[in-house]
Design a protein around this motif. Structure first.
Motif, PDB file in Angstrom:
ATOM      1  N   VAL A 241      10.144  22.202 -19.234  1.00 49.08           N
ATOM      2  CA  VAL A 241      11.305  22.908 -18.677  1.00 49.08           C
ATOM      3  C   VAL A 241      10.931  23.564 -17.342  1.00 49.08           C
ATOM      4  N   SER A 242       9.739  24.198 -17.284  1.00 49.07           N
ATOM      5  CA  SER A 242       9.319  24.835 -16.024  1.00 49.07           C
ATOM      6  C   SER A 242       9.154  23.799 -14.927  1.00 49.07           C
ATOM      7  N   GLY A 243       8.556  22.658 -15.271  1.00 45.79           N
ATOM      8  CA  GLY A 243       8.372  21.584 -14.297  1.00 45.79           C
ATOM      9  C   GLY A 243       9.700  21.133 -13.731  1.00 45.79           C
ATOM     10  N   LEU A 244      10.655  20.927 -14.638  1.00 40.31           N
ATOM     11  CA  LEU A 244      11.978  20.479 -14.193  1.00 40.31           C
ATOM     12  C   LEU A 244      12.638  21.514 -13.298  1.00 40.31           C
ATOM     13  N   SER A 245      12.457  22.808 -13.647  1.00 41.20           N
ATOM     14  CA  SER A 245      13.128  23.822 -12.833  1.00 41.20           C
ATOM     15  C   SER A 245      12.473  23.933 -11.454  1.00 41.20           C
ATOM     16  N   LEU A 246      11.162  23.635 -11.360  1.00 40.33           N
ATOM     17  CA  LEU A 246      10.503  23.602 -10.038  1.00 40.33           C
ATOM     18  C   LEU A 246      11.094  22.478  -9.177  1.00 40.33           C
ATOM     19  N   ILE A 269      24.042  27.898 -13.017  1.00 39.96           N
ATOM     20  CA  ILE A 269      23.156  29.042 -13.280  1.00 39.96           C
ATOM     21  C   ILE A 269      23.366  29.558 -14.697  1.00 39.96           C
ATOM     22  N   MET A 270      24.641  29.681 -15.055  1.00 37.87           N
ATOM     23  CA  MET A 270      24.930  30.167 -16.405  1.00 37.87           C
ATOM     24  C   MET A 270      24.322  29.235 -17.463  1.00 37.87           C
ATOM     25  N   THR A 271      24.442  27.930 -17.217  1.00 37.12           N
ATOM     26  CA  THR A 271      23.897  26.973 -18.177  1.00 37.12           C
ATOM     27  C   THR A 271      22.400  27.176 -18.326  1.00 37.12           C
ATOM     28  N   ALA A 272      21.737  27.284 -17.168  1.00 34.07           N
ATOM     29  CA  ALA A 272      20.284  27.445 -17.221  1.00 34.07           C
ATOM     30  C   ALA A 272      19.909  28.728 -17.955  1.00 34.07           C
ATOM     31  N   VAL A 273      20.609  29.826 -17.631  1.00 34.33           N
ATOM     32  CA  VAL A 273      20.262  31.123 -18.227  1.00 34.33           C
ATOM     33  C   VAL A 273      20.471  31.099 -19.740  1.00 34.33           C
ATOM     34  N   LEU A 276      17.944  28.691 -21.522  1.00 33.01           N
ATOM     35  CA  LEU A 276      16.592  29.254 -21.636  1.00 33.01           C
ATOM     36  C   LEU A 276      16.559  30.454 -22.580  1.00 33.01           C
ATOM     37  N   GLY A 277      17.647  31.252 -22.527  1.00 35.83           N
ATOM     38  CA  GLY A 277      17.722  32.403 -23.444  1.00 35.83           C
ATOM     39  C   GLY A 277      17.654  31.938 -24.888  1.00 35.83           C
ATOM     40  N   GLY A 278      18.419  30.902 -25.188  1.00 35.55           N
ATOM     41  CA  GLY A 278      18.442  30.366 -26.551  1.00 35.55           C
ATOM     42  C   GLY A 278      17.078  29.851 -26.962  1.00 35.55           C
ATOM     43  N   LEU A 279      16.462  29.139 -26.016  1.00 32.67           N
ATOM     44  CA  LEU A 279      15.150  28.559 -26.293  1.00 32.67           C
ATOM     45  C   LEU A 279      14.133  29.655 -26.610  1.00 32.67           C
TER      46      LEU A 279
END
Ligand code: UDP
Ligand code: MG
Length: 324
Positions: A241-246, A269-273, A276-279
């Motif tokens: 996930v971090s790699g993809l967000s980079l 942005i909302m989707t990402a937040v 990740l929050g759920g994860l």
């Protein structure tokens, strides 16, 4: 093996007064047929019954060598099995439910395999027609997930109905764990094992003591006690996930350089937040499962408490003894 090997039946019972007489009848018939070759003893674990289960057993089994251990409250079937393993002293033990879902007629076959050198003989439910569709499907799902996640493989559809040689019983006694998932422990112990297929019929009387919630908890216990993969997998998911967000950040910078800055993007942005929050909550939950287990193990409480016990040996003249 000599001809009079001692066979101890471990029978967990919880509010089974109405089933005990039928069970005793079937067992007596089976024992009569097998007579002479073995000495049969019964070890009942009364898992905090609040009906007349104990009185019923004492009446029905007065002609058999038997012991009843009464727990101080309901500790659950896994704890009852643990007590059975701790106290059984036969040359071989057979674990059975009292509701005749584990057919006594299979006992002679189990014993034959034992004589032939198998140290573990377990019943495999090859037809689970007596279980509901949901129970069958969830059971199959559980076995495949468990065997994928754990290095210890458990044979699918093998229940607690099994024969264990004394050496296996002694090995199991050495395991001090509190969150007990007995099926996994049998598999962990190994030994020369054989599965015997049988048809699991419906309970003769009374209701199952296992709600879906209890079964779910048993499944969770099994998985988290025997696999560290759920703990490990998050490192890989996190890295991905971090790699993809980079990559995403890089592409945003490039886009901004060439096409200017967009003000849109609220949705992404909302989707990402939220994703990740759920994860993160999920990962915290998984950590919690393991920390909870560490907590239980470090407290080191016993798996069960025996409040009362009864012993009866019809061959000796003594009256049934009772210890508190
Ligand atoms: N049992 C027990 N403690 C419990 C629940 C069940 O000792 O908390 C015993 C019960 O008396 C029976 C066996 O475990 O001998 C299997 O229980 P049940 O038939 O309710 O389960 P199922 O066959 O539906 O899985
Ligand atoms: Mg049952």
């Amino acid at each position: 093996m000599d001809n009079t090997a001692i066979v101890t039946f471990i029978i967990p019972v919880y509010n089974e007064a109405e089933v005990v007489p039928v069970f005793s009848k079937e067992m007596s018939e089976m024992i009569e047929d097998a007579n002479g070759h073995y000495r049969f003893e019964f070890l009942f674990i009364d898992d905090g019954s609040i009906d007349s289960t104990v009185e019923s057993i004492r009446g029905e089994f007065r002609n058999f060598h038997h012991t009843i251990l009464s727990f101080s409250r309901n500790f659950g079937k896994e704890a009852a099995l643990c007590a059975g393993i701790d106290h059984a002293d036969g040359d071989v033990v057979i674990i059975m439910d009292v509701d005749l879902q584990d057919p006594p007629a299979l006992v002679p076959e189990f014993l034959q395999h034992w004589k032939a050198g198998f140290e573990v003989v377990y019943g495999v439910r090859h037809d689970r027609a007596s279980d509901s569709w949901v129970k069958r499907k969830s059971a199959s799902g559980f076995y495949s997930i468990f065997n994928m996640a754990s290095d210890i493989k458990i044979p699918p559809h093998a229940g607690d109905f099994r024969l264990l040689d004394k050496s296996v019983v002694q090995a199991l006694r050495k395991l001090p764990e509190r969150s007990r998932f007995t099926k996994g422990l049998y598999a962990w112990a190994g030994f020369k094992s054989k599965g015997v297929p049988y048809v699991r019929t419906e309970r003769i009387r009374g209701d199952t003591k296992w709600s879906y919630w209890r079964l779910w908890n048993l499944a969770v216990d099994g998985l988290f006690s025997f696999s560290q993969r759920p703990l490990r997998i998050w490192a890989y998911i996190g890295a991905t996930v971090s790699g993809l967000s980079l990559l995403f950040a890089a592409s945003t910078v490039i886009k901004a350089l060439f096409f200017g800055i967009e003000t849109k993007g609220y949705a992404s942005i909302m989707t990402a937040v939220t994703f990740l929050g759920g994860l993160q909550l999920l990962v915290l939950g998984i950590f919690g499962e393991y920390i909870g287990r560490l907590f239980i193990e470090t407290k080191g409480r016993p798996n069960y408490l025996v409040a009362k016990e009864w012993h009866r040996n019809p061959e000796s003249e003594t009256e049934p003894s009772q210890t508190s």
